[in-house]
Write a protein that holds these residues in place. Structure first.
Motif: not given
Length: 64
Positions: A11, A13, A45
Motif C-alpha cells: 500500500t 503512499t 510501517e
C-alpha cells in the motif's frame, strides 16, 4: 508491505504515473467465507488496507 494469503501486497503512499503496484486484489465470496489471512511484513510501517464489498445482482444473498 505484507501478505494476503499467498499473495504479496503493498500500500504505497506515493505511486508514480504508470507504475505497477500490488494494491488491488479480488477475493471471491467462497475464498472470503473460508477466510483470508493478512500479515504485515514491514518492520517500520503499518499495513493500511481499504476493503470494498458488493453484492452481485445475479447472485442471491443470505441473511445471517
Amino acid at each position: 508491505r505484507g501478505q494476503a494469503g499467498v499473495h504479496a501486497v503493498e500500500t504505497p503512499t506515493l505511486i508514480r504515473y504508470g507504475a505497477l503496484t500490488r494494491d488491488e486484489y479480488f477475493v471471491s465470496a467462497e475464498a472470503a467465507a473460508a477466510g483470508v489471512a493478512f500479515a504485515n511484513t514491514s518492520e517500520t510501517e503499518p499495513l493500511v488496507l481499504l476493503m470494498h464489498t458488493a453484492v452481485h445482482p445475479d447472485r442471491p444473498t443470505t441473511a445471517g
